[in-house]
Design an enzyme around this catalytic site. Structure first.
Site, mmCIF file in Angstrom:
data_model
loop_
_atom_site.group_PDB
_atom_site.id
_atom_site.type_symbol
_atom_site.label_atom_id
_atom_site.label_comp_id
_atom_site.label_asym_id
_atom_site.label_seq_id
_atom_site.Cartn_x
_atom_site.Cartn_y
_atom_site.Cartn_z
ATOM 1 N N THR A 1 -9.079 12.767 24.088
ATOM 2 C CA THR A 1 -8.926 13.595 23.190
ATOM 3 C C THR A 1 -10.140 13.553 22.399
ATOM 4 O O THR A 1 -11.303 12.865 22.591
ATOM 5 C CB THR A 1 -8.056 13.408 22.272
ATOM 6 O OG1 THR A 1 -8.140 11.998 21.663
ATOM 7 C CG2 THR A 1 -6.453 13.150 23.042
ATOM 8 N N SER B 1 3.952 6.355 23.120
ATOM 9 C CA SER B 1 2.906 5.430 23.839
ATOM 10 C C SER B 1 3.653 4.180 24.138
ATOM 11 O O SER B 1 4.599 3.787 23.525
ATOM 12 C CB SER B 1 1.732 5.481 23.040
ATOM 13 O OG SER B 1 1.905 4.560 21.894
ATOM 14 N N LYS C 1 6.486 4.763 16.804
ATOM 15 C CA LYS C 1 6.787 5.091 18.233
ATOM 16 C C LYS C 1 7.739 4.721 18.547
ATOM 17 O O LYS C 1 8.464 5.220 19.587
ATOM 18 C CB LYS C 1 5.432 4.652 18.856
ATOM 19 C CG LYS C 1 4.117 5.371 18.649
ATOM 20 C CD LYS C 1 4.222 6.558 19.009
ATOM 21 C CE LYS C 1 3.033 7.558 18.609
ATOM 22 N NZ LYS C 1 2.815 8.859 18.783
ATOM 23 N N TYR D 1 2.215 2.279 13.073
ATOM 24 C CA TYR D 1 2.134 2.889 14.424
ATOM 25 C C TYR D 1 3.366 2.143 15.402
ATOM 26 O O TYR D 1 4.024 3.317 15.722
ATOM 27 C CB TYR D 1 0.998 2.656 15.078
ATOM 28 C CG TYR D 1 0.546 3.328 16.291
ATOM 29 C CD1 TYR D 1 0.200 4.785 16.339
ATOM 30 C CD2 TYR D 1 0.710 2.675 17.501
ATOM 31 C CE1 TYR D 1 0.079 5.557 17.372
ATOM 32 C CE2 TYR D 1 0.634 3.462 18.501
ATOM 33 C CZ TYR D 1 0.162 4.724 18.679
ATOM 34 O OH TYR D 1 0.255 5.522 19.879
ATOM 35 N N ASP E 1 2.880 23.329 8.795
ATOM 36 C CA ASP E 1 2.437 21.851 8.207
ATOM 37 C C ASP E 1 3.830 21.289 8.546
ATOM 38 O O ASP E 1 5.027 21.659 7.839
ATOM 39 C CB ASP E 1 2.263 22.011 6.905
ATOM 40 C CG ASP E 1 2.036 20.551 6.353
ATOM 41 O OD1 ASP E 1 2.235 19.731 7.002
ATOM 42 O OD2 ASP E 1 1.734 20.223 5.188
#
Length: 287
Positions: free
Chosen positions: A201, A154, A170, A166, A71
């Protein structure tokens, strides 16, 4: 993998998705790959995929994978992972920081305040976990005398993509790669952030399969996760890899430069024309 000895790699978050594809590609190139994740067996997560399945697929293809349940939100488990690599090999060639927490509501439309606050878990398993894994891996990379660290990222580090949680995550791992490269440069360890394209994916396939006509054009431009692994293997095999250190690289462009193709034999598009060039950073160093 072009270095005249066995290559030892760690790929985090390899139960499924990008990490699984990268691990398979590195193993196919001859690396012994330590793979991490929380899903040990099939059915332990909502999405398909597990460490056991990844390891079995690699073994069936003739590769070597060492699954380690980890983890990446728990530092003591990350420490134990690299202690095991040290005990087994005493060094490390490649670290791929890929484990990332992606909330189910990530792609929901609307402003960030209408989305769950838990989207910020990407700052823990994502941003912070990349730093933590690199911190524990550093002595092994230094012992090796050379190395490669790759943060998977990304275009969301440069444009609005899925909202500020997000994007911040990134952008952070992109900048982290640049700054870690400064510290690692005297030790011949290259660090890059790799902008992957739209990946086929387990998660995206579920979306595409639900509305195949709607996403047909997107599927045509998507990359298989193994493509990123092939690009990383080519970068490791390049004796001039340090020239890329500290930069953000578009995977499709790096793949084209190295003559790397996807598993289908095609060359994925760059998306630079639509999303813009990779982020660049200043050359000044303030210690």
């Amino acid at each position: 993998m072009g270095q005249g000895r066995d290559c030892v790699a760690v790929v985090t978050g390899a139960s499924r998705g990008a990490g699984k594809g990268i691990a398979k590609a590195l193993a196919a190139a001859g690396a012994t790959v330590y793979i991490t994740g929380r899903s040990w067996r099939a059915g332990e997560a909502a999405l398909p995929g597990s460490l056991t399945e990844t390891a079995e697929e690699i073994a069936a293809a003739g590769g070597v994978a060492v699954p380690v349940r980890c983890d990446h939100g728990r530092d003591e488990e990350v420490e134990a992972l690299f202690a095991r690599v040290r005990a087994d090999h005493g060094r490390l060639d490649i670290l791929v920081n890929n484990a990332t927490s992606l909330h189910d509501a990530l792609t929901a439309t609307g402003p960030f305040w209408e989305k769950p606050l838990d989207l910020t878990t990407i700052w823990d398993v994502g941003m912070r976990s990349h730093y933590t894994a690199s911190w524990y891996a550093a002595p092994l990379l230094l012992a090796n005398g050379e190395g490669l660290v790759v943060n998977t990222s990304s275009f969301g580090g440069r444009i609005y993509m899925h909202g500020p949680a997000y994007g911040a995550g990134k952008a952070a791992v992109d900048k982290m790669a640049h700054d870690m490269a400064v510290d690692f440069r005297p030790h011949n360890v290259a660090v890059i952030s790799l902008w992957m394209g739209l990946l086929l994916t387990e998660r995206t396939r579920q979306v595409f399969d639900a509305e195949p006509d709607k996403y047909a054009d997107l599927v045509a431009t998507a990359e298989h996760p193994e493509f990123s692994g092939r690009v990383i293997a080519a970068l490791w095999a390049d004796p001039g890899r340090m020239a890329h250190s500290g930069t953000v690289c578009i995977g499709a462009e790096l793949g084209e430069a190295y003559g790397v193709t996807d598993i289908t034999g095609g060359q994925p598009p760059s998306h630079r024309a639509f999303f813009g060039p990779p982020t660049s950073f200043g050359d000044a160093v303030v210690e």
